[in-house]
Every structure is written in C-alpha cells, then in structure tokens.
Design a protein around this motif. Structure first.
Motif, PDB file in Angstrom:
ATOM      1  N   LYS A 107     -39.451   5.131 -20.382  1.00 14.72           N
ATOM      2  CA  LYS A 107     -39.262   3.829 -21.022  1.00 14.72           C
ATOM      3  C   LYS A 107     -37.911   3.869 -21.725  1.00 14.72           C
ATOM      4  O   LYS A 107     -37.506   4.892 -22.249  1.00 14.72           O
ATOM      5  CB  LYS A 107     -40.380   3.583 -22.033  1.00 14.72           C
ATOM      6  CG  LYS A 107     -41.733   3.481 -21.370  1.00 14.72           C
ATOM      7  CD  LYS A 107     -42.828   3.358 -22.404  1.00 14.72           C
ATOM      8  CE  LYS A 107     -44.162   3.376 -21.706  1.00 14.72           C
ATOM      9  NZ  LYS A 107     -45.226   3.845 -22.531  1.00 14.72           N
ATOM     10  N   ARG A 108     -37.226   2.731 -21.742  1.00 13.76           N
ATOM     11  CA  ARG A 108     -35.903   2.692 -22.353  1.00 13.76           C
ATOM     12  C   ARG A 108     -36.017   2.921 -23.855  1.00 13.76           C
ATOM     13  O   ARG A 108     -36.647   2.142 -24.570  1.00 13.76           O
ATOM     14  CB  ARG A 108     -35.228   1.362 -22.068  1.00 13.76           C
ATOM     15  CG  ARG A 108     -33.825   1.327 -22.618  1.00 13.76           C
ATOM     16  CD  ARG A 108     -33.149   0.015 -22.331  1.00 13.76           C
ATOM     17  NE  ARG A 108     -31.840   0.025 -22.939  1.00 13.76           N
ATOM     18  CZ  ARG A 108     -30.745  -0.353 -22.319  1.00 13.76           C
ATOM     19  NH1 ARG A 108     -30.807  -0.785 -21.088  1.00 13.76           N
ATOM     20  NH2 ARG A 108     -29.593  -0.327 -22.935  1.00 13.76           N
ATOM     21  N   PRO A 109     -35.375   3.971 -24.355  1.00 14.61           N
ATOM     22  CA  PRO A 109     -35.390   4.210 -25.797  1.00 14.61           C
ATOM     23  C   PRO A 109     -34.401   3.280 -26.501  1.00 14.61           C
ATOM     24  O   PRO A 109     -33.546   2.679 -25.851  1.00 14.61           O
ATOM     25  CB  PRO A 109     -34.949   5.669 -25.924  1.00 14.61           C
ATOM     26  CG  PRO A 109     -34.172   5.945 -24.682  1.00 14.61           C
ATOM     27  CD  PRO A 109     -34.717   5.027 -23.620  1.00 14.61           C
ATOM     28  N   PRO A 110     -34.500   3.170 -27.806  1.00 20.89           N
ATOM     29  CA  PRO A 110     -33.523   2.363 -28.543  1.00 20.89           C
ATOM     30  C   PRO A 110     -32.158   3.046 -28.503  1.00 20.89           C
ATOM     31  O   PRO A 110     -32.057   4.212 -28.132  1.00 20.89           O
ATOM     32  CB  PRO A 110     -34.091   2.341 -29.969  1.00 20.89           C
ATOM     33  CG  PRO A 110     -34.922   3.577 -30.059  1.00 20.89           C
ATOM     34  CD  PRO A 110     -35.479   3.798 -28.685  1.00 20.89           C
ATOM     35  N   PRO A 111     -31.093   2.347 -28.891  1.00 21.44           N
ATOM     36  CA  PRO A 111     -29.777   2.994 -28.941  1.00 21.44           C
ATOM     37  C   PRO A 111     -29.806   4.240 -29.821  1.00 21.44           C
ATOM     38  O   PRO A 111     -30.614   4.349 -30.743  1.00 21.44           O
ATOM     39  CB  PRO A 111     -28.875   1.913 -29.552  1.00 21.44           C
ATOM     40  CG  PRO A 111     -29.554   0.627 -29.229  1.00 21.44           C
ATOM     41  CD  PRO A 111     -31.030   0.942 -29.272  1.00 21.44           C
ATOM     42  N   GLU A 112     -28.912   5.165 -29.528  1.00 25.18           N
ATOM     43  CA  GLU A 112     -28.867   6.426 -30.274  1.00 25.18           C
ATOM     44  C   GLU A 112     -28.615   6.166 -31.757  1.00 25.18           C
ATOM     45  O   GLU A 112     -27.661   5.460 -32.110  1.00 25.18           O
ATOM     46  CB  GLU A 112     -27.753   7.306 -29.719  1.00 25.18           C
ATOM     47  CG  GLU A 112     -27.611   8.624 -30.453  1.00 25.18           C
ATOM     48  CD  GLU A 112     -26.443   9.428 -29.917  1.00 25.18           C
ATOM     49  OE1 GLU A 112     -26.699  10.424 -29.248  1.00 25.18           O
ATOM     50  OE2 GLU A 112     -25.290   9.033 -30.162  1.00 25.18           O
ATOM     51  N   PRO A 113     -29.441   6.744 -32.617  1.00 23.54           N
ATOM     52  CA  PRO A 113     -29.203   6.576 -34.059  1.00 23.54           C
ATOM     53  C   PRO A 113     -28.013   7.432 -34.503  1.00 23.54           C
ATOM     54  O   PRO A 113     -27.806   8.528 -33.990  1.00 23.54           O
ATOM     55  CB  PRO A 113     -30.503   7.077 -34.697  1.00 23.54           C
ATOM     56  CG  PRO A 113     -31.128   7.974 -33.682  1.00 23.54           C
ATOM     57  CD  PRO A 113     -30.665   7.486 -32.339  1.00 23.54           C
ATOM     58  N   GLN A 114     -27.220   6.932 -35.432  1.00 25.70           N
ATOM     59  CA  GLN A 114     -26.085   7.693 -35.949  1.00 25.70           C
ATOM     60  C   GLN A 114     -26.549   8.853 -36.822  1.00 25.70           C
ATOM     61  O   GLN A 114     -25.952   9.916 -36.819  1.00 25.70           O
ATOM     62  CB  GLN A 114     -25.153   6.774 -36.751  1.00 25.70           C
ATOM     63  CG  GLN A 114     -24.482   5.723 -35.899  1.00 25.70           C
ATOM     64  CD  GLN A 114     -23.634   6.312 -34.788  1.00 25.70           C
ATOM     65  OE1 GLN A 114     -22.829   7.196 -35.022  1.00 25.70           O
ATOM     66  NE2 GLN A 114     -23.833   5.833 -33.576  1.00 25.70           N
ATOM     67  N   ASP A 115     -27.604   8.608 -37.580  1.00 24.86           N
ATOM     68  CA  ASP A 115     -28.185   9.645 -38.432  1.00 24.86           C
ATOM     69  C   ASP A 115     -29.444  10.161 -37.766  1.00 24.86           C
ATOM     70  O   ASP A 115     -29.959   9.574 -36.823  1.00 24.86           O
ATOM     71  CB  ASP A 115     -28.524   9.072 -39.812  1.00 24.86           C
ATOM     72  CG  ASP A 115     -27.281   8.596 -40.563  1.00 24.86           C
ATOM     73  OD1 ASP A 115     -26.229   9.228 -40.404  1.00 24.86           O
ATOM     74  OD2 ASP A 115     -27.378   7.600 -41.292  1.00 24.86           O
ATOM     75  N   GLY A 116     -29.952  11.264 -38.282  1.00 26.74           N
ATOM     76  CA  GLY A 116     -31.198  11.796 -37.757  1.00 26.74           C
ATOM     77  C   GLY A 116     -30.974  12.942 -36.796  1.00 26.74           C
ATOM     78  O   GLY A 116     -29.858  13.425 -36.601  1.00 26.74           O
ATOM     79  N   ASN A 117     -32.041  13.382 -36.162  1.00 29.19           N
ATOM     80  CA  ASN A 117     -31.991  14.595 -35.350  1.00 29.19           C
ATOM     81  C   ASN A 117     -32.091  14.324 -33.845  1.00 29.19           C
ATOM     82  O   ASN A 117     -32.450  15.212 -33.085  1.00 29.19           O
ATOM     83  CB  ASN A 117     -33.097  15.556 -35.778  1.00 29.19           C
ATOM     84  CG  ASN A 117     -34.484  15.021 -35.525  1.00 29.19           C
ATOM     85  OD1 ASN A 117     -34.700  13.819 -35.418  1.00 29.19           O
ATOM     86  ND2 ASN A 117     -35.438  15.923 -35.432  1.00 29.19           N
ATOM     87  N   ILE A 118     -31.768  13.108 -33.406  1.00 28.89           N
ATOM     88  CA  ILE A 118     -31.845  12.766 -31.985  1.00 28.89           C
ATOM     89  C   ILE A 118     -30.446  12.502 -31.442  1.00 28.89           C
ATOM     90  O   ILE A 118     -29.671  11.746 -32.033  1.00 28.89           O
ATOM     91  CB  ILE A 118     -32.737  11.528 -31.765  1.00 28.89           C
ATOM     92  CG1 ILE A 118     -34.155  11.822 -32.245  1.00 28.89           C
ATOM     93  CG2 ILE A 118     -32.739  11.123 -30.301  1.00 28.89           C
ATOM     94  CD1 ILE A 118     -35.057  10.606 -32.269  1.00 28.89           C
ATOM     95  N   GLU A 119     -30.140  13.147 -30.317  1.00 28.80           N
ATOM     96  CA  GLU A 119     -28.824  13.009 -29.687  1.00 28.80           C
ATOM     97  C   GLU A 119     -29.014  12.661 -28.223  1.00 28.80           C
ATOM     98  O   GLU A 119     -29.786  13.300 -27.519  1.00 28.80           O
ATOM     99  CB  GLU A 119     -28.058  14.335 -29.803  1.00 28.80           C
ATOM    100  CG  GLU A 119     -26.663  14.305 -29.271  1.00 28.80           C
ATOM    101  CD  GLU A 119     -25.719  13.477 -30.112  1.00 28.80           C
ATOM    102  OE1 GLU A 119     -24.840  12.826 -29.511  1.00 28.80           O
ATOM    103  OE2 GLU A 119     -25.830  13.451 -31.345  1.00 28.80           O
ATOM    104  N   TYR A 120     -28.321  11.632 -27.749  1.00 27.62           N
ATOM    105  CA  TYR A 120     -28.341  11.256 -26.335  1.00 27.62           C
ATOM    106  C   TYR A 120     -27.097  11.828 -25.667  1.00 27.62           C
ATOM    107  O   TYR A 120     -26.002  11.731 -26.204  1.00 27.62           O
ATOM    108  CB  TYR A 120     -28.296   9.744 -26.149  1.00 27.62           C
ATOM    109  CG  TYR A 120     -29.473   8.965 -26.687  1.00 27.62           C
ATOM    110  CD1 TYR A 120     -30.636   9.571 -27.138  1.00 27.62           C
ATOM    111  CD2 TYR A 120     -29.413   7.584 -26.736  1.00 27.62           C
ATOM    112  CE1 TYR A 120     -31.702   8.831 -27.613  1.00 27.62           C
ATOM    113  CE2 TYR A 120     -30.471   6.824 -27.216  1.00 27.62           C
ATOM    114  CZ  TYR A 120     -31.622   7.461 -27.657  1.00 27.62           C
ATOM    115  OH  TYR A 120     -32.669   6.719 -28.125  1.00 27.62           O
ATOM    116  N   LYS A 121     -27.268  12.378 -24.489  1.00 27.25           N
ATOM    117  CA  LYS A 121     -26.134  12.868 -23.696  1.00 27.25           C
ATOM    118  C   LYS A 121     -26.362  12.462 -22.252  1.00 27.25           C
ATOM    119  O   LYS A 121     -27.393  12.787 -21.669  1.00 27.25           O
ATOM    120  CB  LYS A 121     -26.023  14.398 -23.771  1.00 27.25           C
ATOM    121  CG  LYS A 121     -25.648  14.920 -25.136  1.00 27.25           C
ATOM    122  CD  LYS A 121     -24.249  14.510 -25.493  1.00 27.25           C
ATOM    123  CE  LYS A 121     -23.842  15.033 -26.856  1.00 27.25           C
ATOM    124  NZ  LYS A 121     -22.624  14.413 -27.324  1.00 27.25           N
TER     125      LYS A 121
END
Length: 141
Positions: A4-18
């Motif tokens: 499922k399409r995740p929301p845009p990458e958050p600037q803060d927090g521990n999640i990184e999209y690559k």
C-alpha cells in the motif's frame, strides 16, 4: 503481498525511504552512515528503511538484483555502525519489489519489556488475524 502506498517520507523520526542504493560512492556511503546514525537516534536505537520507495511514498519497486544490492548496502551501513540489519518484509511495488529493513543498535535500544498476551475465542473468530494486525500493522490475508 502488494504494498500500500505509504505517506511521504517524514523529515523527523526513524523512517527513511530509499529508491535504490546501488554502486554507491565512498562519499555517498559516508552520507548514508551519518543519516542512519540520525535515524537511529530519532528511533531510540531502531531505524526502518523502505527500499524501492521514492521520498513522496511512491512504491516503485526494484528488480531482484537492485533490491539485493540495496539491501546489502544497508547491511554494510549497519555493520559500519556495529548494528544489526534485518529484512522485515518484501512486497510488490508498482514495477518491482520493495523491502522494509530494520536497523537496530542493541546498545541504544531502550529495554523492551516481555509482554505475554492470551487470546481466547472460538475457531474462526479471528484470534490469529487480530494478533497479526497488532504485531505487524497489516492484515495477514
């Protein structure tokens, strides 16, 4: 399973999209190490990488070869930081596969309490589905 399409990458927090981490230069590798340190700090020792996903959350996906190379890059970053990297899930993206990888620094992770839960109900009442949704955040269909 399809992603499922995740929301845009958050600037803060521990999640990184690559989208992909293939044939990275030494400078890029050092940048990834620094970025991972920051994500680990934000997540109290745990960071999540969504590989094959654009910054806007678009789950394009990667070929098997590019996904494997990207996972190996994250594992190398984790090893440099003396952390563990574990593949949590692989799913279909729009044009290939995406993967969720957890990087964990056991020295920084807050103590995790052991929680035991008893689920009681008749056969077919959804006990396993409930536990699956609570632990993974997704239906186990």
């Amino acid at each position: 399973p399809e992603c499922k399409r995740p929301p845009p990458e958050p600037q803060d927090g521990n999640i990184e999209y690559k989208l992909q981490l293939v044939d990275v230069t030494q400078d890029k590798f050092q940048h990834l190490v620094t970025q991972c340190q920051w994500r680990l700090k934000e997540g109290d020792g745990i960071a999540f990488y969504q590989l094959g996903v654009e910054d806007n959350g678009n789950p394009l996906g990667l070929s098997d070869t590019y996904l494997e190379k990207s996972i190996n890059t994250i594992k190398s970053v984790a090893a440099r930081l003396r952390c563990d990297a574990k593949i949590l899930r692989v799913a279909r993206g729009l044009r290939g596969k995406i993967a969720q990888v957890q990087v964990r620094n056991f020295r920084d992770v807050a103590r995790v309490k052991d929680v035991r839960v008893c689920v009681v109900g008749e056969e077919g009442s959804g006990k396993s589905t409930l536990v699956g949704v609570l632990t993974s955040g997704e239906l186990d269909d």
